[in-house]
Design a protein around this motif. Structure first.
Motif, PDB file in Angstrom:
ATOM      1  N   VAL A  87       0.975  -1.040  -0.025  1.00 52.34           N
ATOM      2  CA  VAL A  87      -0.124  -0.047  -0.037  1.00 52.34           C
ATOM      3  C   VAL A  87       0.817   1.104   0.045  1.00 52.34           C
ATOM      4  CG1 VAL A  87      -2.081  -1.176   1.234  1.00 52.34           C
ATOM      5  CG2 VAL A  87      -0.263   0.101   2.582  1.00 52.34           C
ATOM      6  N   GLY A  88       0.386   2.499  -0.291  1.00 55.58           N
ATOM      7  CA  GLY A  88       1.027   3.735  -0.301  1.00 55.58           C
ATOM      8  C   GLY A  88       0.966   4.251   1.192  1.00 55.58           C
ATOM      9  N   ASN A  89       1.452   5.515   1.219  1.00 54.40           N
ATOM     10  CA  ASN A  89       1.709   6.267   2.206  1.00 54.40           C
ATOM     11  C   ASN A  89       0.161   6.404   3.023  1.00 54.40           C
ATOM     12  OD1 ASN A  89       4.396   7.020   1.719  1.00 54.40           O
ATOM     13  ND2 ASN A  89       3.610   8.768   0.663  1.00 54.40           N
ATOM     14  N   GLU A  90      -0.774   6.612   2.385  1.00 53.60           N
ATOM     15  CA  GLU A  90      -2.053   6.741   3.122  1.00 53.60           C
ATOM     16  C   GLU A  90      -2.668   5.596   3.516  1.00 53.60           C
ATOM     17  OE1 GLU A  90      -4.364  10.560   2.131  1.00 53.60           O
ATOM     18  OE2 GLU A  90      -3.260  10.221   0.198  1.00 53.60           O
ATOM     19  N   GLY A  91      -2.172   4.795   2.751  1.00 52.72           N
ATOM     20  CA  GLY A  91      -3.002   3.013   3.022  1.00 52.72           C
ATOM     21  C   GLY A  91      -2.383   2.446   4.328  1.00 52.72           C
ATOM     22  N   ILE A  92      -1.336   2.752   4.547  1.00 55.80           N
ATOM     23  CA  ILE A  92      -0.678   2.182   5.918  1.00 55.80           C
ATOM     24  C   ILE A  92      -1.558   2.129   6.953  1.00 55.80           C
ATOM     25  CG2 ILE A  92       1.121   2.388   7.546  1.00 55.80           C
ATOM     26  CD1 ILE A  92       1.918   0.470   5.369  1.00 55.80           C
ATOM     27  N   GLY A  93      -2.044   3.522   7.149  1.00 55.97           N
ATOM     28  CA  GLY A  93      -3.051   3.714   8.264  1.00 55.97           C
ATOM     29  C   GLY A  93      -4.288   3.160   8.207  1.00 55.97           C
ATOM     30  N   TYR A  94      -4.763   3.100   6.791  1.00 54.02           N
ATOM     31  CA  TYR A  94      -6.106   2.592   6.624  1.00 54.02           C
ATOM     32  C   TYR A  94      -6.246   1.177   6.572  1.00 54.02           C
ATOM     33  CZ  TYR A  94     -10.718   2.070   4.109  1.00 54.02           C
ATOM     34  OH  TYR A  94     -11.931   2.073   3.999  1.00 54.02           O
ATOM     35  N   LEU A  95      -5.066   0.241   6.792  1.00 48.64           N
ATOM     36  CA  LEU A  95      -5.102  -0.808   6.688  1.00 48.64           C
ATOM     37  C   LEU A  95      -5.726  -1.450   8.218  1.00 48.64           C
ATOM     38  CD1 LEU A  95      -1.612  -2.339   5.693  1.00 48.64           C
ATOM     39  CD2 LEU A  95      -3.770  -2.806   4.721  1.00 48.64           C
TER      40      LEU A  95
END
Length: 464
Positions: A87-95
């Motif tokens: 995932v990208g930068n913002e996807g890490i938190g959204y995991l």
């Protein structure tokens, strides 16, 4: 005795609005991963599932994670027990949204991030792929959102609708890299062609929202409103969309797909609307009039020529629907009634639905594909006449459920089951549609079809 459609005054019951929202557990997602491994064993060593904002259904099916602003890539070791998600930068938190986040190895791949964001912290893609065990001897399946046939390409298995930089890096590492989307999206054998009871309950929830939204418009629209004001009647709650909200009147309605504008709604115009959320879509189309006597003279036979035969065809489809029926039989039920070129029914008369609005369709001419228990389907028969008659449309969702699944609904989702039973009662007792026991209507419109939108109580039913 031959039955036919007639227009009568009908009272569409209030089927209720959901209070309880079903959800999928971690166990459901882990079971899906296990099913994937069993299905792919011996054919693939690794399954890669690519997703982006528009094409998130397959990756979300396995993980509960849907890409938002970025792309994502799930890598499943078929021969082992591990799965990685890039995932990208913002996807890490959204995991954190994933019910199985503890079973996913998160991998930051910053090229999935939006432009101008930091790219300095992730490894090169080739190295990330190697870290998951991909070697020259690996057999790689790549899932996007389509697969292809020999009619489209002399080498359809190597057509892959994922970014070329991903496929280029994979083929630099392994020689056997092919399209594997059929594993998920084949019309009968794909993992997503059938559903768990929990998934069906979630789809019924979504379908109640979409159908009630369309119902609110049909019963509340008035001339002089703008199209935006008509859409505000939908009273949606924020559940995620699977398609842009559609509502158009006048000349734009002939296109079928436009979003609303600030245009004022006028009497006598054609009208169409559709609302799609994850797992559901409902649509209605007709004329902004109260009665056929108000139609332009040259289409004064609109009811007899188009609208009534259409409702008869939709009824035939619903009455033919059952576990084990072939798609070819469903196709024939429609085309025996409105197969003439005037009606313009060019698309498949019905299809599978999931988180994405159209998974695939077992319904096509001479299809031998059989309807399976727990399939969710759209009654989606579109007469694109291309004439001054415009169209008519009743698109609603159903599920086909065996006794075990029906019992599960009764026990675990009594609120939804009550709605389903009430819809069946209306369709059978008031509309004269003879449903098989396994057909579960998910729509709060329940096949209620008023061709004249300004008089929504006057709708079709079957009579002898």
């Amino acid at each position: 005795m031959v039955r036919h459609a007639e227009l009568v005054e009908l009272v569409l019951p209030d089927f209720g609005y959901p209070i309880f929202e079903p959800s999928l557990t971690a166990e459901t997602y882990l079971n899906r991963l296990e099913r994937l491994r069993k299905k792919c064993s011996g054919d693939y060593t690794h399954m890669l599932v690519y997703g982006d904002r528009e094409h998130s259904a397959n990756i979300a099916y396995l993980t509960g994670y849907d890409p938002r602003f970025e792309e994502a890539l799930l890598i499943v070791d078929i021969e082992g027990e591990d799965q990685w998600i890039l995932v990208g930068n913002e996807g890490i938190g959204y995991l954190e949204i994933s019910p199985i986040k503890e079973q996913l190895y998160p991998v930051l791949y910053q090229s999935f991030s939006l432009l101008a964001q930091d790219r300095s912290k992730s490894k090169p893609l080739k190295q990330l792929l190697q870290d998951t065990g991909i070697t020259a001897n690996s057999t790689i399946g790549v899932t996007g959102w389509k697969y292809y046939s020999a009619q489209e390409s002399p080498d359809p298995h190597h057509w892959i609708e994922a970014p070329s930089y991903l496929i280029d890096n994979l083929r630099a590492l392994a020689t056997d890299v092919t399209n594997a989307t059929h594993i998920f999206m084949h019309q009968t054998d794909g993992l997503r062609a059938v559903n768990e009871p929990e998934q069906l309950a979630q789809m019924e929830y979504a379908a109640t929202l979409t159908s009630q939204a369309v119902r609110n418009v049909i019963y509340g629209i008035r001339t002089g409103m703008t199209e935006y004001q008509a859409v505000q009647l939908m009273n949606l709650n924020g559940y995620p969309h699977s398609a842009h909200t559609m509502l158009s009147t006048g000349e734009r309605a002939w296109m079928g797909l436009p979003s609303p504008t600030n245009k004022k709604i006028q009497r006598g115009e054609p009208f169409t609307t559709a609302v799609g959320l994850w797992g559901a879509l409902n649509s209605r189309a007709g004329w902004l009039l109260e009665h056929e006597m108000q139609l332009p003279k040259k289409i004064g036979d609109y009811v007899e020529r188009l609208a009534a035969p259409y409702f008869e065809a939709a009824t035939a489809w619903l009455e033919k629907m059952s576990i084990g029926v072939t798609g070819g039989e469903l196709y024939k039920a429609v085309h025996d009634r409105i197969g003439d070129s005037f009606y313009g029914v060019w698309l498949n008369p019905g299809h599978l639905i999931g988180m994405d609005e159209w998974i695939n369709s077992p319904i096509y001419k001479d299809s031998k594909d059989r309807i399976k228990p727990t399939m969710a389907l759209q009654v989606d028969i579109i007469p694109a006449t291309g004439t001054e008659y415009f169209t008519i449309n009743t698109e609603d969702g159903i599920a086909v459920a065996d006794q075990h699944t029906r019992n599960h609904f009764m026990e675990y989702y009594p609120e939804a089951w009550d709605r389903i039973v009430a819809r069946r009662d209306y369709m059978t007792e008031q509309l004269g549609i003879r449903l098989q026991p396994e057909v579960l209507p998910f729509s709060n419109l329940a096949s209620h079809l008023p061709p004249f939108i300004l008089n929504p109580q006057r709708a079709f039913r079957m009579t002898e």
